[in-house]
Design a protein around this motif. Structure first.
Motif, mmCIF file in Angstrom:
data_model
loop_
_atom_site.group_PDB
_atom_site.id
_atom_site.type_symbol
_atom_site.label_atom_id
_atom_site.label_comp_id
_atom_site.label_asym_id
_atom_site.label_seq_id
_atom_site.Cartn_x
_atom_site.Cartn_y
_atom_site.Cartn_z
ATOM 1 N N HIS A 1 0.802 -1.226 0.000
ATOM 2 C CA HIS A 1 0.000 0.000 0.000
ATOM 3 C C HIS A 1 0.837 1.281 0.000
ATOM 4 C CE1 HIS A 1 -3.764 -2.178 0.550
ATOM 5 N NE2 HIS A 1 -3.164 -2.910 1.480
ATOM 6 N N HIS A 2 2.140 1.178 0.162
ATOM 7 C CA HIS A 2 3.036 2.335 0.195
ATOM 8 C C HIS A 2 2.551 3.388 1.183
ATOM 9 C CE1 HIS A 2 6.534 4.408 -1.321
ATOM 10 N NE2 HIS A 2 5.839 5.509 -1.434
ATOM 11 N N ARG A 3 2.381 2.938 2.402
ATOM 12 C CA ARG A 3 2.015 3.784 3.528
ATOM 13 C C ARG A 3 2.859 3.370 4.728
ATOM 14 N NH1 ARG A 3 -0.749 5.313 -0.185
ATOM 15 N NH2 ARG A 3 -2.860 6.186 -0.166
ATOM 16 N N PRO A 4 3.189 4.296 5.640
ATOM 17 C CA PRO A 4 3.796 3.876 6.905
ATOM 18 C C PRO A 4 2.830 2.945 7.629
ATOM 19 C CG PRO A 4 3.991 6.251 6.615
ATOM 20 C CD PRO A 4 3.054 5.777 5.554
ATOM 21 N N VAL A 5 3.333 1.841 8.141
ATOM 22 C CA VAL A 5 2.481 0.821 8.750
ATOM 23 C C VAL A 5 3.009 0.458 10.136
ATOM 24 C CG1 VAL A 5 1.621 -1.544 8.573
ATOM 25 C CG2 VAL A 5 1.880 -0.156 6.505
ATOM 26 N N ILE A 6 2.097 0.361 11.094
ATOM 27 C CA ILE A 6 2.436 -0.189 12.407
ATOM 28 C C ILE A 6 1.454 -1.311 12.715
ATOM 29 C CG2 ILE A 6 2.690 0.224 14.870
ATOM 30 C CD1 ILE A 6 3.516 3.040 14.291
ATOM 31 N N ALA A 7 2.003 -2.517 12.895
ATOM 32 C CA ALA A 7 1.193 -3.689 13.231
ATOM 33 C C ALA A 7 1.409 -4.018 14.701
ATOM 34 C CB ALA A 7 1.589 -4.871 12.358
ATOM 35 N N PHE A 8 0.305 -4.320 15.401
ATOM 36 C CA PHE A 8 0.361 -4.578 16.835
ATOM 37 C C PHE A 8 -0.041 -6.021 17.132
ATOM 38 C CE2 PHE A 8 -0.137 0.021 16.744
ATOM 39 C CZ PHE A 8 0.664 0.457 17.797
ATOM 40 N N ALA A 9 0.541 -6.531 18.213
ATOM 41 C CA ALA A 9 0.166 -7.839 18.748
ATOM 42 C C ALA A 9 -0.030 -7.708 20.252
ATOM 43 C CB ALA A 9 1.252 -8.871 18.447
ATOM 44 N N ASP A 10 -0.744 -8.670 20.819
ATOM 45 C CA ASP A 10 -0.990 -8.669 22.263
ATOM 46 C C ASP A 10 0.326 -8.841 23.009
ATOM 47 O OD1 ASP A 10 -1.937 -8.916 24.802
ATOM 48 O OD2 ASP A 10 -3.210 -10.652 24.419
ATOM 49 N N ALA B 1 9.967 6.228 2.211
ATOM 50 C CA ALA B 1 10.846 7.382 2.032
ATOM 51 C C ALA B 1 10.057 8.663 2.289
ATOM 52 C CB ALA B 1 11.421 7.383 0.623
ATOM 53 N N GLY B 2 10.653 9.567 3.045
ATOM 54 C CA GLY B 2 9.986 10.829 3.342
ATOM 55 C C GLY B 2 9.481 10.933 4.755
ATOM 56 N N LEU B 3 9.361 9.791 5.447
ATOM 57 C CA LEU B 3 8.900 9.813 6.838
ATOM 58 C C LEU B 3 9.906 9.080 7.715
ATOM 59 C CD1 LEU B 3 6.312 10.589 8.663
ATOM 60 C CD2 LEU B 3 6.055 8.100 8.765
ATOM 61 N N PHE C 1 9.269 3.571 23.083
ATOM 62 C CA PHE C 1 9.471 3.382 21.650
ATOM 63 C C PHE C 1 10.951 3.541 21.326
ATOM 64 C CE2 PHE C 1 9.020 7.936 22.089
ATOM 65 C CZ PHE C 1 9.898 8.468 21.158
ATOM 66 N N GLY C 2 11.314 3.088 20.155
ATOM 67 C CA GLY C 2 12.685 3.226 19.684
ATOM 68 C C GLY C 2 12.757 2.781 18.239
ATOM 69 N N GLY C 3 13.848 3.129 17.575
ATOM 70 C CA GLY C 3 13.988 2.721 16.190
ATOM 71 C C GLY C 3 14.812 3.682 15.386
ATOM 72 N N HIS C 4 14.539 3.723 14.078
ATOM 73 C CA HIS C 4 15.262 4.613 13.179
ATOM 74 C C HIS C 4 14.329 5.075 12.074
ATOM 75 C CE1 HIS C 4 15.643 1.101 10.478
ATOM 76 N NE2 HIS C 4 16.011 0.426 11.548
ATOM 77 N N ALA C 5 14.886 5.550 10.976
ATOM 78 C CA ALA C 5 14.067 6.174 9.934
ATOM 79 C C ALA C 5 13.033 5.229 9.339
ATOM 80 C CB ALA C 5 14.962 6.731 8.834
ATOM 81 N N MET C 6 13.424 3.981 9.083
ATOM 82 C CA MET C 6 12.556 3.092 8.331
ATOM 83 C C MET C 6 11.849 2.034 9.171
ATOM 84 S SD MET C 6 12.879 4.486 5.463
ATOM 85 C CE MET C 6 11.961 3.360 4.409
ATOM 86 N N ALA C 7 12.246 1.872 10.434
ATOM 87 C CA ALA C 7 11.617 0.846 11.274
ATOM 88 C C ALA C 7 11.643 1.282 12.728
ATOM 89 C CB ALA C 7 12.325 -0.493 11.113
ATOM 90 N N ALA C 8 10.627 0.846 13.470
ATOM 91 C CA ALA C 8 10.557 1.210 14.885
ATOM 92 C C ALA C 8 9.685 0.210 15.634
ATOM 93 C CB ALA C 8 9.990 2.627 15.058
#
Length: 280
Positions: A89-98, A112-114, A134-141
């Motif tokens: 989908h070319h969108r920033p995505v955050i998937a959650f689990a319990d 790219a861009g965010l 939270f923690g991470g970098h440009a492309m993953a967190a």
């Protein structure tokens, strides 16, 4: 396969395999890693199917981000899931689990861009009590929130991303390295490319050519295996191709963005195209 141990069980298994003092011990441990990887793939496939059903209920094109959660998702696989959804989908995505104890553990992938870590930092400044860590970098967190705050996070993250991206940023751009002559589609050339070091900001070459589809079949119920013939030049040589996570047959001449790779199977060494995008 080494990563599968850390995702589903204990990374110690992968380390033990690397440090095994005999081939016999290494083979036993490698088989355990192989079995874990098969399990990981099965879990990932189920999660992707579940995610696709959830996303069918919303208009992704109207959103700047995707936050998604199902109670039965596995913590060790949500990063892979987020990556797959981002690619689609070319969108920033955050998937959650319990995460237990009323918490959700999230894993995000960006475009790219965010700068994803900075976006979460901005959100935490706007709402200090929303993200527990939270923690991470440009492309993953990665991050942790309260389960009861998922809907609030979803709306708040969308607002932050919308403030940082433009509509143009949401249009996927595929950069290719041009055409590759049929005479260069060889095992030796593919092996040379695979022996190089590629990475973030320096991806392997992506070629773009037109092909005739000579034969195609579904492989393992979820991939498309093809025999192609280049339309440029006079060569009549057929070349194998694989289109992962594609089950619809392709009609007529196709324009293909692909990577050249080796395929060693049952003692046979062949070159094949790893298809990344198709224009029919």
């Amino acid at each position: 396969r080494l990563n599968a141990a850390g995702r589903l069980d204990d990374m110690t298994l992968g380390i033990q395999c690397l440090l095994a003092e005999s081939e016999k011990d290494a083979v036993v441990l490698a088989q355990k890693l192989h079995d874990l990887n098969k399990q990981r793939r099965s879990i990932e496939a189920d999660m992707q199917q579940s995610a696709n059903i959830s996303l069918d209920d919303i208009t992704v094109a109207d959103q700047y981000s995707i936050s998604i959660y199902e109670s039965d998702w596995h913590q060790g696989v949500i990063g892979i899931l987020a990556s797959r959804i981002k690619e689609r989908h070319h969108r920033p995505v955050i998937a959650f689990a319990d995460g237990g104890a009323g918490l959700l553990k999230g894993s995000g992938r960006s475009i790219a861009g965010l700068h994803l870590r900075d976006a979460l930092d901005l959100l935490s400044k706007h709402q200090p009590d929303l993200i527990l860590k939270f923690g991470g970098h440009a492309m993953a967190a990665g991050l942790t929130i309260k389960a009861e705050d998922f809907n609030l996070f979803k709306l708040s993250f969308e607002a932050v991303v919308k403030s940082l991206l433009t509509e143009a940023d949401l249009e996927a751009v595929l950069e290719v390295d041009g055409s590759l002559s049929a005479s260069d589609m060889t095992y030796a050339v593919a092996q040379t490319l695979e022996n190089q070091v590629w990475g973030q900001g320096f991806p392997p070459p992506l070629f773009y050519d037109e092909f005739e589809v000579v034969n195609q079949r579904i492989l393992a119920e979820k991939h498309l295996k093809l025999s192609l013939k280049a339309r440029s030049g006079s060569s009549s040589i057929l070349i194998d191709a694989i289109y992962f996570n594609q089950t619809q047959f392709l009609d007529g001449p196709i324009l293909v963005a692909y990577q050249l790779q080796t395929n060693d199977y049952n003692g046979s060494q062949k070159v094949q195209l790893n298809i990344r995008h198709v224009n029919v």
